[in-house]
Scaffold this active site. Sequence first.
Site, short mmCIF file in Angstrom:
data_model
loop_
_atom_site.label_atom_id
_atom_site.label_comp_id
_atom_site.label_asym_id
_atom_site.label_seq_id
_atom_site.Cartn_x
_atom_site.Cartn_y
_atom_site.Cartn_z
N PHE A 1 0.88 -1.17 0.00
CA PHE A 1 0.00 0.00 0.00
C PHE A 1 0.91 1.22 0.00
O PHE A 1 1.59 1.50 0.99
CB PHE A 1 -0.88 -0.03 1.25
N ALA A 2 0.99 1.92 -1.13
CA ALA A 2 2.02 2.95 -1.31
C ALA A 2 1.41 4.35 -1.37
O ALA A 2 1.02 4.83 -2.44
CB ALA A 2 2.83 2.66 -2.57
N THR B 1 2.80 7.00 1.17
CA THR B 1 3.81 7.91 1.71
C THR B 1 4.92 8.24 0.70
O THR B 1 5.39 7.35 -0.02
CB THR B 1 4.44 7.31 2.97
N GLY C 1 3.96 12.89 3.91
CA GLY C 1 3.71 11.91 4.95
C GLY C 1 2.36 12.21 5.59
O GLY C 1 1.32 11.76 5.13
N PHE D 1 9.14 4.42 2.75
CA PHE D 1 8.61 3.74 3.94
C PHE D 1 7.43 2.82 3.61
O PHE D 1 6.46 2.73 4.37
CB PHE D 1 8.20 4.76 5.01
N ARG E 1 -6.05 1.64 11.05
CA ARG E 1 -5.78 2.18 12.38
C ARG E 1 -6.28 1.27 13.48
O ARG E 1 -5.69 1.19 14.56
CB ARG E 1 -6.37 3.59 12.48
N GLU F 1 1.02 4.77 10.26
CA GLU F 1 -0.44 4.81 10.14
C GLU F 1 -0.99 6.09 10.78
O GLU F 1 -2.12 6.14 11.24
CB GLU F 1 -1.08 3.58 10.80
N GLY F 2 -0.19 7.15 10.76
CA GLY F 2 -0.61 8.44 11.29
C GLY F 2 0.03 8.75 12.63
O GLY F 2 -0.06 7.95 13.56
#
Length: 379
Positions: free
Chosen positions: A123-124, A126, A131, A156, A243, A363-364
């Site tokens: 899952f790209a 960033t 970010g 990342f 999340r 993830e934040g």
Amino acid sequence: MNSLLTENELSFKKDVREFVNKELMPHVEEWERRKKYAKESVKKFADYGLFGILIPPEYGGLGGTVMEYLIASIEVGRASTSLASIFGSPAGIFTDAILKYGTEEQKKRYVPPVIGGDMIACFALTEPGAGSDAAAIATTATKDGNDWILNGGKTFITAADVGDVVLAFASVDRSLGAKGITAFLVEKGTPGFTSGKVEDLLGLHASSAGELFFRDCRVPGSAVLGEVGKGLRIAFSSLDLGRIHVAGQAIGLAEAAFEATLTYTAEREQFGRPIGDFQGVQWMLADMSIMVDTANLLAYRAARMADAGKPYSAEAAKAKLYCSEIGAKVAHKAVELHGGYGCTTDMPVERYYRDAKLIEIYEGTAEIHRAVVARSLRS
């Protein structure tokens, strides 16, 4: 916490814990020391069916619930945050995005092989300059006939060095900001699509995070996922689920750190008695127990709301924020109570301490989630 789970959920939890203890735990330290993506675990997850928890039976999955996904995330996280990160995308954000927004052809092409362990998914989102500010994506997608040409880079990205298919986000018109971002499915071997440096991270040593590059990478129109210009909506929708998964990682880590510390403080003696008999240590253990329980409660609520079909963005943000901070606090106390031994690689709490920092960031970040929660208070 078991009293808040149904009989079926308790049975599922027991089964997953047995799988983790039998198939993953014996290899964790070896895989962590090797500092490479543990591809061996992919087959184990797939064979047991864990990648298919949320996938409808018609695509080879179990048709399970978000609560079961959370339970599995916690149980795998107890063993290794690295392995939990490997588990998360194929079982969650990658397949979730395709099931929600993909064509029937895309669903059949990618979902069964990903949950079957035949394809490793990435899952790209960033980028070096994008970010927390995902709308600042600089990767571009230019229309050329029926095709699209991608140019740019990602960083990342979990499994970047071993991935077979990537869900990548690019802008079709940077002047449109968030409204220009579009999602594309790009397969390994596509000309112009390459991987780059793998980061030497503080933790997550049995997983990987690296760079991806698109240099005049031509993909067909059928590679677009969902609608053109709706990519950020796709990303954020799936990240809500992600999340909850990361909250589960943090809970699993905290539970493992707490249980290791309970055992150690009962066995380690100073001044003629176990250190767990001292009131100061008991209070620290009590605080750790309370933190683990409250983290579970927030994550459970988010999962229950997701399963009920209710909006749960704020609840997922609260869970990820709080659980990740609790994971770090419990890991810190675990190292403290292990003393000098807690700073050695002979003790798993050293690994928990390192991994906990990464859970707080990916993830934040905490700041982003506080902003999400604050916005929800005004709605």
